[in-house]
Design an enzyme around this catalytic site. Structure first.
Site, short mmCIF file in Angstrom:
data_model
loop_
_atom_site.label_atom_id
_atom_site.label_comp_id
_atom_site.label_asym_id
_atom_site.label_seq_id
_atom_site.Cartn_x
_atom_site.Cartn_y
_atom_site.Cartn_z
N HIS A 138 0.76 -1.25 0.00
CA HIS A 138 0.00 0.00 0.00
C HIS A 138 0.79 1.30 0.00
O HIS A 138 0.20 2.35 -0.22
CB HIS A 138 -0.97 0.01 1.19
N HIS B 3 -3.40 -2.97 8.07
CA HIS B 3 -4.48 -3.22 7.11
C HIS B 3 -5.04 -1.88 6.65
O HIS B 3 -5.34 -1.03 7.47
CB HIS B 3 -5.59 -4.05 7.77
#
Length: 147
Positions: free
Chosen positions: A35, A138
């Site tokens: 990410h 996450h």
């Protein structure tokens, strides 16, 4: 001096176990790989950013289904770590206090079998992260800043 064969097998198994642990990826490491892209990686064909980055970062791989969506945040990792110090919402998720530059990759069409093709959206959104031990592990989503 002769070492019994069973000792070598045990020694080899222990070395392999230690090496496997040493190269194992932490949840934070996986979060960064999947990410965080700061600064944004320039690619030869800008419209292929998602396909290039998802393959480069091993998010998609030959023989595996295409990931329906993935977001790359173009800010230093420290800014996402800082989000973990923000008060979590009712779901236990933390949001960045300011919007961040990101690329949202969405799978084109419904076919989840490679080759994977994605649509890339450049956005300025708040990023929502789940944290473990003060580190983001996450990416729980993004949301537009209030107008």
């Amino acid at each position: 001096m002769r070492v019994p064969m069973g000792s070598w097998a045990l020694f080899t198994a222990l070395v392999l176990a230690v090496l496997a642990g040493a190269v194992g990826e932490s949840r934070y490491g996986k979060f960064l790989r999947q990410h965080v892209d700061h600064p944004r990686t320039p690619v030869l064909a800008a419209h292929r950013y998602c396909e290039t980055m998802l393959a480069r970062r091993r998010v998609t791989a030959p023989g595996r289904p295409c990931k329906p969506s993935n977001t790359f945040v173009h800010t230093p990792a420290e800014d996402l770590v800082a989000a973990c110090s923000q008060t979590p919402d009712a779901e236990g998720v933390h949001s960045t206090p300011t919007p961040m530059s990101l690329t949202a990759c969405r799978l084109r069409g419904r076919n989840t079998q490679p080759p994977c093709t994605y649509r890339a959206l450049q956005l300025q959104h708040h990023v929502r992260v789940a944290c473990l031990d003060g580190l983001p592990v996450h990416l729980a989503g993004t949301h537009a800043p209030p107008q």
